[in-house]
Design an enzyme around this catalytic site. Sequence first.
Site, PDB file in Angstrom:
ATOM      1  N   LYS A 197     -29.240  31.150  -1.334  1.00 24.13           N
ATOM      2  CA  LYS A 197     -28.541  30.458  -2.433  1.00 24.13           C
ATOM      3  C   LYS A 197     -27.310  29.742  -1.869  1.00 24.13           C
ATOM      4  O   LYS A 197     -27.061  28.577  -2.187  1.00 24.13           O
ATOM      5  CB  LYS A 197     -28.090  31.462  -3.473  1.00 24.13           C
ATOM      6  CG  LYS A 197     -27.056  30.943  -4.477  1.00 24.13           C
ATOM      7  CD  LYS A 197     -26.675  31.955  -5.519  1.00 24.13           C
ATOM      8  CE  LYS A 197     -25.552  32.823  -5.096  1.00 24.13           C
ATOM      9  NZ  LYS A 197     -24.191  32.247  -5.192  1.00 24.13           N
ATOM     10  N   ASN A 198     -26.578  30.426  -1.010  1.00 25.83           N
ATOM     11  CA  ASN A 198     -25.296  29.878  -0.551  1.00 25.83           C
ATOM     12  C   ASN A 198     -25.446  28.861   0.562  1.00 25.83           C
ATOM     13  O   ASN A 198     -24.451  28.289   1.013  1.00 25.83           O
ATOM     14  CB  ASN A 198     -24.345  31.020  -0.148  1.00 25.83           C
ATOM     15  CG  ASN A 198     -23.945  31.849  -1.362  1.00 25.83           C
ATOM     16  OD1 ASN A 198     -24.197  31.439  -2.506  1.00 25.83           O
ATOM     17  ND2 ASN A 198     -23.379  33.005  -1.140  1.00 25.83           N
ATOM     18  N   CYS A 247     -13.299  33.531 -12.387  1.00 23.42           N
ATOM     19  CA  CYS A 247     -14.532  34.209 -12.815  1.00 23.42           C
ATOM     20  C   CYS A 247     -14.244  35.703 -12.698  1.00 23.42           C
ATOM     21  O   CYS A 247     -13.154  36.119 -12.353  1.00 23.42           O
ATOM     22  CB  CYS A 247     -15.705  33.778 -11.959  1.00 23.42           C
ATOM     23  SG  CYS A 247     -15.627  34.420 -10.314  1.00 23.42           S
ATOM     24  N   ARG A 249     -10.040  32.566  -7.829  1.00 18.85           N
ATOM     25  CA  ARG A 249     -10.871  31.630  -7.041  1.00 18.85           C
ATOM     26  C   ARG A 249     -10.374  30.182  -7.154  1.00 18.85           C
ATOM     27  O   ARG A 249     -11.074  29.285  -7.594  1.00 18.85           O
ATOM     28  CB  ARG A 249     -12.331  31.749  -7.448  1.00 18.85           C
ATOM     29  CG  ARG A 249     -12.847  33.168  -7.243  1.00 18.85           C
ATOM     30  CD  ARG A 249     -14.309  33.303  -7.507  1.00 18.85           C
ATOM     31  NE  ARG A 249     -15.118  32.744  -6.420  1.00 18.85           N
ATOM     32  CZ  ARG A 249     -16.453  32.723  -6.469  1.00 18.85           C
ATOM     33  NH1 ARG A 249     -17.079  33.198  -7.517  1.00 18.85           N
ATOM     34  NH2 ARG A 249     -17.147  32.200  -5.458  1.00 18.85           N
ATOM     35  N   ASP A 285     -20.069  40.102  -0.397  1.00 13.36           N
ATOM     36  CA  ASP A 285     -21.212  40.000  -1.324  1.00 13.36           C
ATOM     37  C   ASP A 285     -22.136  41.206  -1.244  1.00 13.36           C
ATOM     38  O   ASP A 285     -23.085  41.304  -2.010  1.00 13.36           O
ATOM     39  CB  ASP A 285     -22.030  38.736  -1.034  1.00 13.36           C
ATOM     40  CG  ASP A 285     -21.251  37.488  -1.374  1.00 13.36           C
ATOM     41  OD1 ASP A 285     -21.675  36.388  -0.978  1.00 13.36           O
ATOM     42  OD2 ASP A 285     -20.193  37.615  -2.019  1.00 13.36           O
ATOM     43  N   ARG A 342     -28.964  34.279 -11.473  1.00  9.66           N
ATOM     44  CA  ARG A 342     -28.341  33.132 -10.804  1.00  9.66           C
ATOM     45  C   ARG A 342     -28.613  33.195  -9.305  1.00  9.66           C
ATOM     46  O   ARG A 342     -28.718  32.163  -8.643  1.00  9.66           O
ATOM     47  CB  ARG A 342     -26.823  33.171 -10.996  1.00  9.66           C
ATOM     48  CG  ARG A 342     -26.299  32.665 -12.300  1.00  9.66           C
ATOM     49  CD  ARG A 342     -24.798  32.553 -12.213  1.00  9.66           C
ATOM     50  NE  ARG A 342     -24.417  31.966 -10.947  1.00  9.66           N
ATOM     51  CZ  ARG A 342     -23.311  32.279 -10.283  1.00  9.66           C
ATOM     52  NH1 ARG A 342     -22.483  33.177 -10.756  1.00  9.66           N
ATOM     53  NH2 ARG A 342     -23.015  31.695  -9.147  1.00  9.66           N
TER      54      ARG A 342
HETATM   55  C1  EPZ Z   1     -18.567  31.612  -1.192  1.00 10.57           C
HETATM   56  O1  EPZ Z   1     -17.692  31.464  -2.297  1.00 10.57           O
HETATM   57  C2  EPZ Z   1     -19.845  32.219  -1.757  1.00 10.57           C
HETATM   58  N1  EPZ Z   1     -20.431  31.313  -2.741  1.00 10.57           N
HETATM   59  C3  EPZ Z   1     -19.524  33.562  -2.413  1.00 10.57           C
HETATM   60  O2  EPZ Z   1     -20.744  34.116  -2.840  1.00 10.57           O
HETATM   61  C4  EPZ Z   1     -18.902  34.487  -1.356  1.00 10.57           C
HETATM   62  O3  EPZ Z   1     -18.536  35.695  -1.967  1.00 10.57           O
HETATM   63  C5  EPZ Z   1     -17.671  33.815  -0.749  1.00 10.57           C
HETATM   64  O4  EPZ Z   1     -18.029  32.519  -0.209  1.00 10.57           O
HETATM   65  C6  EPZ Z   1     -17.059  34.644   0.383  1.00 10.57           C
HETATM   66  O5  EPZ Z   1     -18.031  34.869   1.370  1.00 10.57           O
HETATM   67  C7  EPZ Z   1     -21.134  30.236  -2.298  1.00 10.57           C
HETATM   68  O6  EPZ Z   1     -21.278  30.003  -1.101  1.00 10.57           O
HETATM   69  C8  EPZ Z   1     -21.740  29.356  -3.341  1.00 10.57           C
HETATM   70  P1  EPZ Z   1     -14.169  31.466  -0.444  1.00 10.57           P
HETATM   71  P2  EPZ Z   1     -16.310  30.622  -2.113  1.00 10.57           P
HETATM   72  O7  EPZ Z   1     -13.639  30.100  -0.681  1.00 10.57           O
HETATM   73  O8  EPZ Z   1     -16.547  29.482  -1.203  1.00 10.57           O
HETATM   74  C9  EPZ Z   1      -9.721  32.352  -1.800  1.00 10.57           C
HETATM   75  C10 EPZ Z   1     -22.174  35.216  -4.280  1.00 10.57           C
HETATM   76  O9  EPZ Z   1     -22.147  36.360  -4.750  1.00 10.57           O
HETATM   77  N2  EPZ Z   1      -9.573  30.887  -1.838  1.00 10.57           N
HETATM   78  O10 EPZ Z   1     -14.553  31.880   0.946  1.00 10.57           O
HETATM   79  O11 EPZ Z   1     -15.774  30.364  -3.472  1.00 10.57           O
HETATM   80  C11 EPZ Z   1     -10.620  32.849  -2.919  1.00 10.57           C
HETATM   81  O12 EPZ Z   1      -9.883  33.032  -4.112  1.00 10.57           O
HETATM   82  C12 EPZ Z   1     -20.909  34.397  -4.247  1.00 10.57           C
HETATM   83  O13 EPZ Z   1     -23.186  34.656  -3.782  1.00 10.57           O
HETATM   84  C13 EPZ Z   1      -8.313  30.354  -2.087  1.00 10.57           C
HETATM   85  O14 EPZ Z   1      -7.340  31.076  -2.285  1.00 10.57           O
HETATM   86  O15 EPZ Z   1     -15.420  31.728  -1.381  1.00 10.57           O
HETATM   87  C14 EPZ Z   1     -11.139  34.154  -2.367  1.00 10.57           C
HETATM   88  O16 EPZ Z   1     -10.193  35.177  -2.607  1.00 10.57           O
HETATM   89  C15 EPZ Z   1     -19.743  35.133  -4.879  1.00 10.57           C
HETATM   90  N3  EPZ Z   1      -8.186  29.003  -2.140  1.00 10.57           N
HETATM   91  C16 EPZ Z   1     -11.240  33.883  -0.863  1.00 10.57           C
HETATM   92  O17 EPZ Z   1     -10.440  32.726  -0.603  1.00 10.57           O
HETATM   93  C17 EPZ Z   1      -9.238  28.152  -1.941  1.00 10.57           C
HETATM   94  O18 EPZ Z   1      -9.058  26.923  -1.994  1.00 10.57           O
HETATM   95  C18 EPZ Z   1     -12.655  33.606  -0.380  1.00 10.57           C
HETATM   96  O19 EPZ Z   1     -13.131  32.498  -1.086  1.00 10.57           O
HETATM   97  C19 EPZ Z   1     -10.505  28.718  -1.699  1.00 10.57           C
HETATM   98  C20 EPZ Z   1     -10.660  30.087  -1.641  1.00 10.57           C
END
Ligand code: EPZ
Length: 421
Positions: A22-23, A118, A123, A308, A400
């Site tokens: 998915k990711n 969410c 996020r 995850d 999803r």
């Molecule tokens: C991706 O989300 C995945 N989703 C998530 O999978 C996964 O949990 C996550 O990466 C971490 O591995 C997809 O790839 C579609 P991040 P993403 O940006 O990109 C903070 C699932 O279950 N952050 O690495 O949104 C954020 O709040 C989903 O399949 C900022 O502060 O994750 C979080 O605490 C859930 N500012 C941390 O970084 C930003 O601009 C990690 O977020 C971006 C992120």
Amino acid sequence: MPKYIIEKNGPLKGEVVMSGSKNAVLPIMAASILTSKQCTITDIPKLRDVDVMCQLLRSVGAEVNIDYIKKEISITCDTVSELEAPYELVKQMRASNLIMGPLLSRTGKVKISMPGGCAIGARPIDLHLKGFQALGAEIELEHGYVEARAEKLIGDKIYLDFPSVGATENIMMCAVLAQGITTIENAAEEPEIVDLANFLNSIGAKIKGAGTDTIKIEGVSKSELTGTKHAIIPDRIETGTFMVAAAVTRGNLLIKNAIADHVKPIIAKLKECGVEITETDGDIRVTANKGVKATDIKTLPYPGFPTDMQAQFMTLLTSAIGTSIIIETVFENRYMHIGELNRMGSNIKIEGRSAVVPGEQMLEGAQVTATDLRAGAALVLAGLIAEGTTEISDIYHIERGYSEFVEKLSRIGAKIRKVED
Ligand code: EPZ
């Protein structure tokens, strides 16, 4: 509302084949906006999020044909219209924000509803926006929408405060058509980043270093971009989820179409718990006919233990011998499943960012609610070992991210069925 009904299960046995990630498929679908030529993406998973991304791509003028039988999708974006990604779509799927980078790169502007938080945390997308600004974009936030505009995008060196997966992907896609070299430092290293970079290079981008903490993108012109045919990597989190399903039911499962290298931390942790793991080319066998020992887990960006997989592993550890400590460091509120597991009879306590998970808990079936995708998966696994019947509502979260979940589980012996309420 549809529900899952799950009965206590014996050991899961047999073979299960993993679907595409998915990711990985979501950013790669978004990246097809960069080129005007046809992109064919194969090994796609049948997921709601893929359908939502199709709607988004059509809303920017792309021609999208999806064939779930052939597990193939073709996307042609020869003209790109104005996009104002509406809140209704974006709130269904945070990954909607992944169209920002490609749209900004291709057309010089994009307007999209802020994704909002969410269940698992606020996020924000500040790191995405800082990256776009570093490349020359003007950013405006108003009425819950973010608008990015750029007359010209010029490569730059960008240091990410946190190795954000989405920010790395969005900035990488935005830099493809920027002038000159962009370097992303402290970049995310997930396998999905590598798959996206491979896709982008196959349409003519020039990206090096994906999978490390430093990624270099040499900008190219639109005319250099071509079409492609690209197969999505297997889903490592689905793989981990089925590995834990075999362990929690003390089963013996062969997981096919899995890349062991992508699930190293999960293999290491399961071995620490006393679970037997054997890897052959493209398959992983999980055998857990002995007891499972407690262990401690700290979630980290890749190659650390994946956030995850935290909820699913917590379910396993409620049945382990001894007490385990789990520390969630990636998201600030990713313990929503604890309340539901405690309603099933576990006695997990939250101390700050840590969860203390006592072992040898006899879970009892109950009516529970999925609060997010992986929490829902954890409750399904709990239902397999709980005495009696477990009823899970809000299963749209689970559907999803897990393709044909009920069918796959049933084929290996799980007593699970989906009922329309
Ligand atoms: C991706 O989300 C995945 N989703 C998530 O999978 C996964 O949990 C996550 O990466 C971490 O591995 C997809 O790839 C579609 P991040 P993403 O940006 O990109 C903070 C699932 O279950 N952050 O690495 O949104 C954020 O709040 C989903 O399949 C900022 O502060 O994750 C979080 O605490 C859930 N500012 C941390 O970084 C930003 O601009 C990690 O977020 C971006 C992120």
